[in-house]
Design a protein around this motif. Structure first.
Motif, short mmCIF file in Angstrom:
data_model
loop_
_atom_site.label_atom_id
_atom_site.label_comp_id
_atom_site.label_asym_id
_atom_site.label_seq_id
_atom_site.Cartn_x
_atom_site.Cartn_y
_atom_site.Cartn_z
N SER A 89 38.76 51.51 30.70
CA SER A 89 38.91 52.68 31.33
C SER A 89 38.39 54.02 30.32
N GLY A 90 38.26 53.74 29.05
CA GLY A 90 37.92 54.66 28.23
C GLY A 90 39.28 55.54 27.58
N SER A 91 40.46 54.99 27.66
CA SER A 91 41.38 55.80 27.21
C SER A 91 41.65 55.53 26.02
N THR A 92 42.08 56.37 24.97
CA THR A 92 42.57 56.48 23.79
C THR A 92 43.96 56.40 23.59
N ASP A 93 44.81 56.39 24.38
CA ASP A 93 46.30 56.29 24.42
C ASP A 93 46.44 54.75 24.32
N TYR A 94 47.03 53.99 23.06
CA TYR A 94 47.05 52.94 22.82
C TYR A 94 48.83 52.66 22.44
N SER A 95 49.57 53.55 23.10
CA SER A 95 51.02 53.29 22.85
C SER A 95 51.65 52.25 23.55
N ILE A 96 52.78 51.65 23.18
CA ILE A 96 53.21 50.50 23.66
C ILE A 96 53.46 50.84 25.29
N SER A 97 53.94 51.81 25.63
CA SER A 97 54.21 52.14 26.91
C SER A 97 52.81 51.93 27.84
N ALA A 98 51.79 52.62 27.47
CA ALA A 98 50.50 52.45 27.94
C ALA A 98 49.88 51.12 28.19
N ILE A 99 50.01 50.38 27.06
CA ILE A 99 49.62 48.96 27.00
C ILE A 99 50.21 48.41 28.20
N ILE A 100 51.79 48.22 28.17
CA ILE A 100 52.58 47.56 29.21
C ILE A 100 52.02 48.09 30.55
N SER A 101 51.92 49.39 30.68
CA SER A 101 51.44 49.81 32.03
C SER A 101 50.33 49.41 32.51
N SER A 102 49.31 49.20 31.65
CA SER A 102 48.15 48.81 31.91
C SER A 102 47.82 47.19 32.09
N SER A 103 48.85 46.41 31.71
CA SER A 103 48.83 45.10 31.45
C SER A 103 48.68 44.31 32.64
N ASP A 104 48.33 43.05 32.79
CA ASP A 104 48.44 42.25 33.88
C ASP A 104 49.86 41.52 33.53
N SER A 105 50.85 42.02 34.12
CA SER A 105 52.31 41.37 33.74
C SER A 105 52.30 40.26 34.38
N TYR A 106 51.80 40.02 35.84
CA TYR A 106 51.94 38.64 36.34
C TYR A 106 51.18 37.59 35.84
N SER A 107 50.24 37.81 35.04
CA SER A 107 49.36 36.89 34.34
C SER A 107 50.20 36.57 33.22
N ALA A 108 50.66 37.60 32.55
CA ALA A 108 51.65 37.23 31.30
C ALA A 108 52.92 36.27 31.56
N LEU A 109 53.50 36.71 32.54
CA LEU A 109 54.73 35.85 32.77
C LEU A 109 54.18 34.39 33.03
N LEU A 110 53.39 34.42 33.91
CA LEU A 110 52.67 33.09 34.31
C LEU A 110 52.46 32.44 33.16
N TRP A 111 51.56 32.59 32.25
CA TRP A 111 51.28 32.13 30.80
C TRP A 111 52.32 31.65 30.10
N ALA A 112 53.21 32.55 30.02
CA ALA A 112 54.60 32.26 29.31
C ALA A 112 55.53 31.08 29.71
N SER A 113 55.67 31.07 31.07
CA SER A 113 56.54 30.27 31.50
C SER A 113 55.84 28.91 31.48
#
Length: 646
Positions: free
Chosen positions: A410-434
């Motif tokens: 997206s060209g964003s320069t905000d790489y804070s933790i909150s920005a990373i989590i908000s932009s992440s694919d959380s469903y994929s992350a939970l699926l891979w983890a389990s």
């Protein structure tokens, strides 16, 4: 069908201000046809969107006229005025109600010159829209069968939406609402994650990992204070599942608490206070997929593109009851003080040596440790820790990878933790983890020869089966949420509450309603399923009406989401028919009603503090961290003032 006056439609033009350059180019001889779009069902007195696509002779779109209008008696009103039966759009385009086709069905004609396009829409009284969720709540209270209650609510909604018969609506429950709920990729990911997570819990319970972790925590419990603190810590360690927490903590600690003359009521209280309270707020647990799924549905209803998991994380500081309830366990344990019926029970145990009340009937002790872990499996803490750490590590890495990739694209320069989590694919992350955790648990169990591959897979299937009931409720929750969205229940509630209640009072009211519903039904998950689709749109719209923007609006939204989850946990925590309350009594070998009676004053105290210093205070601008800190200090002060040592 219900008898009520049919209504006239009015279109309010928005494009005149947003597309000024287009208006002069339209002439009365270029508009050859129209496409009129209206909802399947509209409510009297409630805003609904209506749009008209204007087409030229070749069928190409010229522009779209759209607006938000509502029905009121025999008139059609726009937000900023009352108009005649025939509505002028622009460029010589008019809309009018032409006929009543049948009871509750209006025919709408859009015309330009000699070009006319007709469409129809069903209108029903606004109050009817609240009947499906009300039926679900009433049945849940009456028969205490949340699945039947949810199906009945969906069925009534299907009948109102389709206008068909009762039998047709029954089939629509499954071929439309349930199927659509299962057709969403995100919904499927949540179900698969929850099943895999349940399978992992089944394996570590069978291979001795769960009991091994518990043994490490309790190794240094030598005094009454130390045993109670260790029990509280063990609740936190068993964060991944509330059932596992109840079974392990109660069975493991009971011989130790008996030896040190701690009442069974106190043990049951500690067990119960740390089960759902911890599992409901932790980053990863058997609750998370369910909660995130409900939040995602609510966000979709308001058109939000926020990531549901990141919203879940944002609501954690607002879960005042679970957080304060867990803190109060340690306040009670460290202070050595009690009050009310619990003080009586503790004095009886310490001075008379009676662990249970004379004449009491301990709950059937059907959850011995031999059923939690097989007798031939040596408890090894690392068999439980390794899969859990795998889940946390893989989920964290996957959230980071998908989040940074999305931000980079997206060209964003905000790489804070909150920005990373908000932009992440959380469903994929939970699926891979389990999935990774399941593989690690199986490999360790088989590699150490604790379990054969067949037994490991059997344990995995037992864990998966334990999640089936919860997933069935979740699918039905998604379905009734779709019903309330199609029938505009939240829009009606917003309409009648607009100007009546300030949005700042929604979190505390939501907590009270969720608590009462959960207490009466004994199910926190059923309560969340019914309430979440209603309160998110309600808070969103009332917040906008009140002029709340940005962070102020998010506070109200996060507050009501948290209040549904926290209120449901509180009611479930106190209810004598709750499954975790019953399991706590069983694993502690305590009289069930004695457990409820001694726990209730503590739970009510925490809930009152949480509402006053948490839900209300944060809605008016106080930081949730300040609310939690002050709330803990108040609970300490109450215990030091009112509490007495046994």
């Amino acid at each position: 069908m219900l008898n009520y006056p049919t209504s006239l439609f009015f279109l309010f033009l928005l494009v005149s201000s947003s597309l000024p350059a287009q208006e002069p180019t339209q002439t009365t001889d270029t508009l050859a046809a129209f496409e009129v779009t209206v909802p399947t069902v509209v409510l009297d007195g409630v805003d609904f969107p209506l749009s008209v696509r204007a087409l030229d002779a070749e069928g190409d779109q010229l522009t779209t006229f759209s607006g938000s209008v509502f029905l009121e008696g025999a008139a059609i009103r726009a937000r900023d005025g009352v108009f005649s039966d025939t509505i002028s759009l622009a460029g010589g385009v008019f809309a009018t109600r032409t006929a009543v086709l049948s009871e509750g069905v209006d025919s709408i004609a859009v015309r330009h010159g000699s070009t006319i396009e007709k469409t129809s829409v069903r209108s029903i009284p606004g109050i009817v829209s609240i009947l499906p969720p009300l039926l679900a709540i009433a049945l849940a209270l009456a028969i205490r069968q949340v699945i039947i209650a949810l199906v009945a609510g969906i069925w009534l909604g299907a009948a109102l939406i389709s206008g068909g018969g009762v039998f047709t609506a029954a089939f629509r429950v499954f071929d439309h609402f349930v199927v659509n709920a299962l057709s969403s990729p995100n919904h499927v990911k949540i179900i698969v994650f929850s099943m895999l997570f349940g399978g992992m819990v089944g394996i570590i319970s069978r291979n001795g990992g769960t009991l091994g972790i518990a043994n490490v925590v309790t190794r240094y419990a030598k005094t009454p204070r130390g045993v109670q603190v260790s029990s509280g810590l063990l609740n936190i360690v068993m964060f991944f599942d509330d059932y596992a927490s109840c079974l392990v903590v109660g069975n493991l600690m009971r011989p130790i608490t008996d030896r040190l003359k701690i009442s069974r009521e106190k043990l049951a209280y500690i067990v119960d206070s740390g089960a759902a309270t911890v599992a409901s707020v932790f980053l990863i647990s058997t609750w998370i997929g369910y909660e995130v799924g409900l939040i995602e549905q609510g966000l979709n209803a308001i058109g939000s593109t926020k990531d549901a998991y990141s919203v879940f994380l944002s609501t954690i500081p607002y879960r005042f009851y679970p957080i304060l309830a867990l803190a109060f366990v340690f306040i009670v344990a460290i202070s050595g003080r009690d009050f009310g019926p619990m003080l009586t029970a503790e004095r009886r145990a310490r001075h008379e040596g009676k662990l249970i009340r004379d004449g009491s009937r301990p709950a059937a002790d059907a959850t011995q440790l031999s059923e939690v872990v097989p007798g031939d499996a040596k408890p090894r803490w690392y068999n439980g820790v390794a899969p859990i750490l795998t889940i946390l590590a893989v989920a964290g890495i996957r959230l980071y990878v998908t989040g940074t990739e999305s931000l980079r694209a997206s060209g964003s320069t905000d790489y804070s933790i909150s920005a990373i989590i908000s932009s992440s694919d959380s469903y994929s992350a939970l699926l891979w983890a389990s999935l990774s955790a399941c593989v690690v648990a199986v490999v360790m169990s088989v590699g150490e020869r604790v379990l054969t591959l067949v037994k490991a897979m059997d344990a995995w299937f037992v864990g998966v089966r334990s999640m089936l009931y919860a997933m069935l409720i979740l699918v039905l929750a998604w379905s009734i949420g779709a019903v309330t969205e199609e029938i505009h229940t939240a829009d009606y509630l917003v309409q009648i509450l607009r100007g009546v209640i300030a949005p700042q009072w929604l979190p505390v009211l939501t907590f009270l309603i969720a608590a009462l519903a959960s207490f009466a039904t004994g199910t926190s998950w059923g309560t969340m399923a019914i309430m979440m689709p209603l309160v998110i749109p309600l808070a969103h719209n009332l917040g906008i009406d009140a002029g709340l923007l940005g962070a102020e609006h998010d506070v109200i939204l996060h507050g009501v989401i948290s209040s549904v989850l926290a209120g449901a946990v509180f009611g479930d925590h106190c209810s004598p028919i709750s499954d975790t309350t019953i399991l706590s009594s069983m694993s502690s070998a305590c009289d069930h009603m004695d457990h409820v009676r001694t726990q209730l004053p503590y739970a009510v105290l925490v809930a009152v503090v949480g509402m006053l210093l948490g839900d209300i205070a944060t809605a008016f601008g106080v930081s949730p961290w300040i609310s939690i800190t002050v709330g803990i200090l108040v609970l300490i002060g109450v215990m030091l003032t009112v509490g007495r040592k046994a």
